[in-house]
Design an enzyme around this catalytic site. Sequence first.
Site, PDB file in Angstrom:
ATOM      1  N   GLU A  89       0.897  -1.165   0.000  1.00 15.44           N
ATOM      2  CA  GLU A  89       0.000   0.000   0.000  1.00 15.44           C
ATOM      3  C   GLU A  89       0.927   1.203   0.000  1.00 15.44           C
ATOM      4  O   GLU A  89       1.466   1.591   1.019  1.00 15.44           O
ATOM      5  CB  GLU A  89      -0.894  -0.059   1.236  1.00 15.44           C
ATOM      6  N   CYS A 122      -1.880   8.994   2.609  1.00 19.81           N
ATOM      7  CA  CYS A 122      -1.620   8.498   1.249  1.00 19.81           C
ATOM      8  C   CYS A 122      -2.830   8.788   0.373  1.00 19.81           C
ATOM      9  O   CYS A 122      -2.724   8.791  -0.848  1.00 19.81           O
ATOM     10  CB  CYS A 122      -1.287   7.012   1.275  1.00 19.81           C
TER      11      CYS A 122
HETATM   12  C1  UN1 Z   1      -2.928   6.127   4.755  1.00 16.39           C
HETATM   13  O1  UN1 Z   1      -2.744   7.331   4.602  1.00 16.39           O
HETATM   14  O2  UN1 Z   1      -1.946   5.332   4.798  1.00 16.39           O
HETATM   15  O3  UN1 Z   1      -8.851   6.695   3.691  1.00 16.39           O
HETATM   16  C2  UN1 Z   1      -4.237   5.496   4.962  1.00 16.39           C
HETATM   17  C3  UN1 Z   1      -8.170   7.311   4.503  1.00 16.39           C
HETATM   18  C4  UN1 Z   1      -7.799   6.616   5.794  1.00 16.39           C
HETATM   19  C5  UN1 Z   1      -6.578   5.772   5.620  1.00 16.39           C
HETATM   20  C6  UN1 Z   1      -5.405   6.430   5.017  1.00 16.39           C
HETATM   21  N1  UN1 Z   1      -8.900   5.794   6.225  1.00 16.39           N
HETATM   22  O4  UN1 Z   1      -7.811   8.457   4.330  1.00 16.39           O
END
Ligand code: UN1
Length: 505
Positions: A262, A296
């Site tokens: 990821e 992310c």
């Molecule tokens: C991340 O930034 O690694 O959808 C995950 C989202 C959060 C998860 C982000 N539930 O923004």
Amino acid sequence: MFEDLLKRLGVGPVESGACHVRWIEDPGGEEIASLNPADGRPLGRVKLASRAVYDEVVGQAAAAFANWRMTPGPRRGEVVRKIGEELRKHKADLGLLITAETGKIRSEGEGEVQEMIDMADFSVGLSRQLYGLTIASERPRHRMMEQWHPLGPIGVITAFNFPAAVWAWNAMVAAVCGDAIIWKPSPLAPLTAVAVQKIVARVAEQEGFPGVFNLCLGSIEDVGEPMLNDARLPLISATGSCRLGYHVAEVVGRRLGRTILELGGNNAVIVAPSADLDMAVRGIAFAAVGTAGQRCTSARRLIVHESLYETVVGRLAKAYATLPIGNPWDDGVLVGPLIHEPAVEAMQSALRRAVEQGGEVVAGGRRLDRPGCFVEPALVRAKPGMAVVAEETFAPILYAIPYREIGEAIAIQNEVEQGLTSAIFTRDLMEAERFLSPEGSDCGIANVNIGTSGAEIGGAFGGEKATGGGREAGSDSWKAYMRRQTCTINYGTDLPLAQGVRFDV
Ligand code: UN1
């Protein structure tokens, strides 16, 4: 105040970063400090694991796995249910610790703990639903079935920005699947990991399953690389940059191990002519400046229909001008600090390049004149094709690009190397459906009238292309944490061969 918080979570001023069936008092590596990004001051210290301690942790996890895999799924679910209960009790304190260590605002810190609780609840249900299949056999008096078995001890590598939730996406599901977990958290958020491990290890021990949840905080040389190369770990789940992902895929791939990756996102929001602009501006602002642009899933590109471009950029610039930036502990603050100095420098350097390449900073972008890593989120007018727009800078920079027709908007949205999340604001059904169709967004997540960030755990989370292709959390992501076995049983007295092959001896 902070000492009290750590005390309530059972975390001392100098902690060990390694735990298997018990905490390892001296894990043999160097000691690191966790710094508060809001003022640069140390929050606490953690001792890293040496290479030898890493080996010991994996050994203990493998031994625990041998017993855990034979424990019925619903019993494993019961252990996870108790973990969820403990997380509920510590929600406020854990949320505050996440805020202190990462700089995310309090409601986001607590939201992250809620995400862990949701993962525990989801996994409890899942523990009774690890379904296999019955398959029609072509041979008489034969039965075919597919069943799912625990995979082994697995490695989970997490990033600083979701120091607890991403562990839970993996660990809660993997645990009900019968795996033991070795967690290598980010050295930028070690206290959160220690606090979570304290809770989880306590429950696991009380329930009679020590060694199922393990912690191994250490350097790349002593823990990271050995983990990737370790044939005892059939699966490595890693969250982080694309650069990290290429390396993990290569090293684990060389031994034909499995990965769940990821990685980065260069997520875009399309604003179409029929969009509800109030909703769009709120959705974009949360996605672009929430968590100071360090998700992310953060929105990094805004693709706006040319007829609305000036309006949307103007409204966002106005919103950016009054953003409450400050100590993430304080009520009303919406933007906390970046994680550390290198993040501030990366943001400044990206903005300099944006201007060199013909962009114009219309709002924000400056570093605040106060201690800590505070920056003003930046809004940049960009032209299609600017090289810097194709990069993921882990900071709050939003590049606004105009488009003429929806096909062009989708092409711009898809032209980056990552494929994590995407969004469109539109009230036009045909446009929305086109965006969701096979020729629409190429991302793992595609939203309509919602920003790019803030996914619920019920869906599978992850993305395509350079985002790595992994899926975590909900839906049937659990299958990646188990091994599939196809079984054929002959209950007749003959031995017919498949495909009608004859072999009479
Ligand atoms: C991340 O930034 O690694 O959808 C995950 C989202 C959060 C998860 C982000 N539930 O923004």
